[in-house]
Design an enzyme around this catalytic site. Structure first.
Site, PDB file in Angstrom:
ATOM      1  N   GLU A 130       1.285   3.558   3.041  1.00  0.00           N
ATOM      2  CA  GLU A 130       2.666   3.331   4.502  1.00  0.00           C
ATOM      3  C   GLU A 130       3.101   3.020   4.020  1.00  0.00           C
ATOM      4  O   GLU A 130       4.555   1.984   4.537  1.00  0.00           O
ATOM      5  CB  GLU A 130       2.067   1.696   4.454  1.00  0.00           C
ATOM      6  CG  GLU A 130       0.343   1.673   4.680  1.00  0.00           C
ATOM      7  CD  GLU A 130      -0.344  -0.072   4.628  1.00  0.00           C
ATOM      8  OE1 GLU A 130       0.077  -0.892   5.195  1.00  0.00           O
ATOM      9  OE2 GLU A 130      -2.307   0.190   3.917  1.00  0.00           O
ATOM     10  N   HIS A 181       1.057  -1.041  -0.443  1.00  0.00           N
ATOM     11  CA  HIS A 181       0.074   0.141   0.230  1.00  0.00           C
ATOM     12  C   HIS A 181       1.322   1.713   0.141  1.00  0.00           C
ATOM     13  O   HIS A 181       2.016   1.625   1.160  1.00  0.00           O
ATOM     14  CB  HIS A 181      -1.427  -0.204   1.138  1.00  0.00           C
ATOM     15  CG  HIS A 181      -2.125  -1.184   1.211  1.00  0.00           C
ATOM     16  ND1 HIS A 181      -2.671  -1.907   2.280  1.00  0.00           N
ATOM     17  CD2 HIS A 181      -2.691  -1.516  -0.198  1.00  0.00           C
ATOM     18  CE1 HIS A 181      -3.289  -2.679   2.161  1.00  0.00           C
ATOM     19  NE2 HIS A 181      -3.756  -2.299   0.489  1.00  0.00           N
ATOM     20  N   HIS A 222       3.091  -3.496   7.555  1.00  0.00           N
ATOM     21  CA  HIS A 222       1.776  -3.020   6.652  1.00  0.00           C
ATOM     22  C   HIS A 222       1.493  -1.330   7.654  1.00  0.00           C
ATOM     23  O   HIS A 222       2.327  -1.671   8.911  1.00  0.00           O
ATOM     24  CB  HIS A 222       0.418  -3.150   6.370  1.00  0.00           C
ATOM     25  CG  HIS A 222       0.118  -4.705   5.124  1.00  0.00           C
ATOM     26  ND1 HIS A 222      -0.964  -3.544   3.987  1.00  0.00           N
ATOM     27  CD2 HIS A 222       0.550  -5.597   5.016  1.00  0.00           C
ATOM     28  CE1 HIS A 222      -0.127  -4.957   2.913  1.00  0.00           C
ATOM     29  NE2 HIS A 222       0.699  -5.956   3.588  1.00  0.00           N
ATOM     30  N   ARG A 260      -2.739   5.129  -2.399  1.00  0.00           N
ATOM     31  CA  ARG A 260      -2.441   3.731  -1.793  1.00  0.00           C
ATOM     32  C   ARG A 260      -2.959   2.989  -2.137  1.00  0.00           C
ATOM     33  O   ARG A 260      -1.769   1.494  -2.373  1.00  0.00           O
ATOM     34  CB  ARG A 260      -4.213   3.578  -0.777  1.00  0.00           C
ATOM     35  CG  ARG A 260      -4.624   2.161  -0.858  1.00  0.00           C
ATOM     36  CD  ARG A 260      -5.956   1.836   0.309  1.00  0.00           C
ATOM     37  NE  ARG A 260      -6.216   0.471  -0.042  1.00  0.00           N
ATOM     38  CZ  ARG A 260      -6.614   0.005   1.167  1.00  0.00           C
ATOM     39  NH1 ARG A 260      -5.716   0.370   2.337  1.00  0.00           N
ATOM     40  NH2 ARG A 260      -7.025  -1.089   1.549  1.00  0.00           N
ATOM     41  N   GLU A 306       1.222  -4.943  10.997  1.00  0.00           N
ATOM     42  CA  GLU A 306       0.090  -3.481  11.391  1.00  0.00           C
ATOM     43  C   GLU A 306       1.347  -2.959  12.068  1.00  0.00           C
ATOM     44  O   GLU A 306       0.859  -2.633  13.408  1.00  0.00           O
ATOM     45  CB  GLU A 306      -0.850  -3.549  11.318  1.00  0.00           C
ATOM     46  CG  GLU A 306      -2.242  -4.352  10.623  1.00  0.00           C
ATOM     47  CD  GLU A 306      -2.335  -3.956   9.240  1.00  0.00           C
ATOM     48  OE1 GLU A 306      -1.674  -2.288   9.082  1.00  0.00           O
ATOM     49  OE2 GLU A 306      -2.970  -4.199   8.256  1.00  0.00           O
TER      50      GLU A 306
END
Length: 457
Positions: free
Chosen positions: A188, A185, A313, A243, A387
């Site tokens: 990020e 993405h 991510h 994104r 994440e």
């Protein structure tokens, strides 16, 4: 209950202004909103649908639910009216980011860069544009040629090369493989920064750290610093909050969410969209994107040897297990969860950050078509989605001063996973390493014998 009339225009997905081709978000705010009742959650879904809210978390309108905090960007022109509407519905909210553009500017504050990139002075505590990352990969490969090789994964839609680094001692025998993808993405950036940090740390530690030395002898690391190259570059040049990738769709849209494009319940309504205007658009077909095809081809070639797959991510501070497309656990869920919980426990000891581990659909939200779930479906035993920071203060706009602590705690966490892999799945120190060493020793001895024979004759 009948919803109050919606008086805002359909503008939330669009930036406040475009100056010299670069999208600006001056005065835009990100709000944290928590619906307390079913009526409130339905009202927010209606707002999101009609006004096309720029949802940061969760990704999809359907995942707005009672008691679940949502993070949403609101253009400056409509902030006051938005807050008034929320107040009328007794929906609580707080301001997560006071001014989006000011936070974006912080990401560029340290961009007074030298005209040439040097590995000796490369700053791992700042974000780097793609041209600098290309140079970094070249220099890493050249300086550490005994351990690192650079390979072409594929080309992007805009015909840019997507490379991966293979890190490990050369071996005449097939080795265990660990794959890590970053930057799937575009916005990020901390994920991209972590991939570089990881390579730097491994190369700095292997001579003095027994674990890393053993891993490099028995494992090949395949590191993809930036999978979504086109999107990443666009996030630097045009839209910091972009994104997706940059492939045109249906003649009117641009971009596919690459982490919805894999063959893991692709196109399922739970966690993806078939509407090209949505940020979770999964593409026109499974693995339709060049980036996805390249990664799939690599894994399929290596899959009999791949033991661990990591996809990096942000944000939410989670270590996610398969699956996102079902609440059913993976075959080795208990083992994976045990390893993940130990990893987040060790992470907490570094800077006190609270991460949580669990299945994606259970502790985050439903997703389909993700690389992590696809890897698990391919039979890869350990597939984790990280994440990284934070939990909502900065979201996708994590300031550069948080790169180092984020990378430090993540490195310790991932090292914990590898410690388990070493203990349970790798050969005792000596077997695999001795086989490799013996091979090269035999090669050297054979070469010496040949030279001796040539001289005496």
């Amino acid at each position: 209950m009948k919803s109050a009339p919606i008086c805002l225009m359909v503008l939330f997905l669009y930036p406040q202004s475009v100056i010299l081709g670069k999208i600006k978000y001056n005065g835009d705010q990100v709000l944290k909103i928590t619906p307390g009742t079913t009526q409130q959650s339905l009202y927010l879904q209606e707002l999101a649908q009609q006004w096309r809210l720029d949802l940061w978390n969760p990704d999809r309108i359907e995942d707005i639910s009672v008691g679940r905090e949502i993070n949403v960007r609101v253009p400056s022109t409509y902030i006051q009216r938005t807050k008034e509407n929320l107040g009328q519905q007794n929906i609580s909210f707080t301001i997560m980011i006071e001014d989006v553009q000011k936070l974006i500017d912080r990401s560029f504050e340290s961009q007074g860069r030298a005209s040439t990139i040097s590995l000796e002075t490369y700053d791992y505590t700042t974000y780097h544009p793609m041209d600098e990352i290309y140079t970094w990969m070249e220099q890493i490969k050249d300086k550490h040629s005994n351990l690192v090789t650079q390979h072409l994964l594929t080309h992007s839609y805009e015909e840019r090369p997507i490379y991966y680094l293979k890190v490990g001692f050369p071996s005449p025998i097939a080795k265990t493989v660990i794959v890590m993808d970053c930057g799937i993405h575009a916005r990020e950036w901390i994920a991209v920064a972590y991939c570089q940090w990881f390579v730097k740390e491994v190369l700095a530690r292997y001579k003095s750290d027994t674990l890393w030395n053993k891993l490099l002898k028995q494992v090949d690391f395949y590191i993809i610093p930036v999978l979504n190259v086109d999107g990443y570059i666009f996030s630097w040049t045009d839209d910091r909050l972009w994104r997706m990738n940059r492939s045109p769709q249906n003649g009117t849209c641009v971009g596919v969410d690459l982490n919805r494009n894999f063959d893991a319940k692709w196109g399922d309504k739970a966690g993806a969209s078939l509407n090209c205007e949505d940020i979770t658009y999964c593409g026109p077909s499974v693995a339709s994107e060049l980036e996805t095809k390249g990664l799939v081809s690599l894994i399929e070639r290596l899959k009999s040897n791949v033991l661990v797959y990591l996809t990096i991510h942000s944000y939410s501070q989670l270590v996610l297990l398969p699956y996102g497309y079902t609440n059913q656990p993976s075959e080795n869920h208990d083992e994976m969860e045990k390893v993940a919980k130990e990893a987040v426990a060790k992470m907490r000891l570094v800077h006190g950050s609270d991460y949580h581990a669990g299945s994606t659909a259970v502790i985050l939200y439903p997703t389909s078509g993700s690389s992590g779930d696809w890897a698990a479906d391919m039979g890869i035993k350990f597939s984790y989605t990280y994440e990284l920071r934070d939990e909502g203060e900065f979201g996708f706009l994590l300031p550069p001063d948080q790169i180092q602590p984020t990378c430090e705690e993540t490195f310790i966490s991932i090292k914990s996973i590898f410690e388990y892999i070493d203990k349970e799945y790798l050969e005792p120190l000596g077997d695999g390493a001795v086989a490799i060493t013996s091979f090269w020793l035999n090669m050297v001895l054979s070469f010496a014998v040949c030279i001796y024979c040539a001289l005496i004759h």
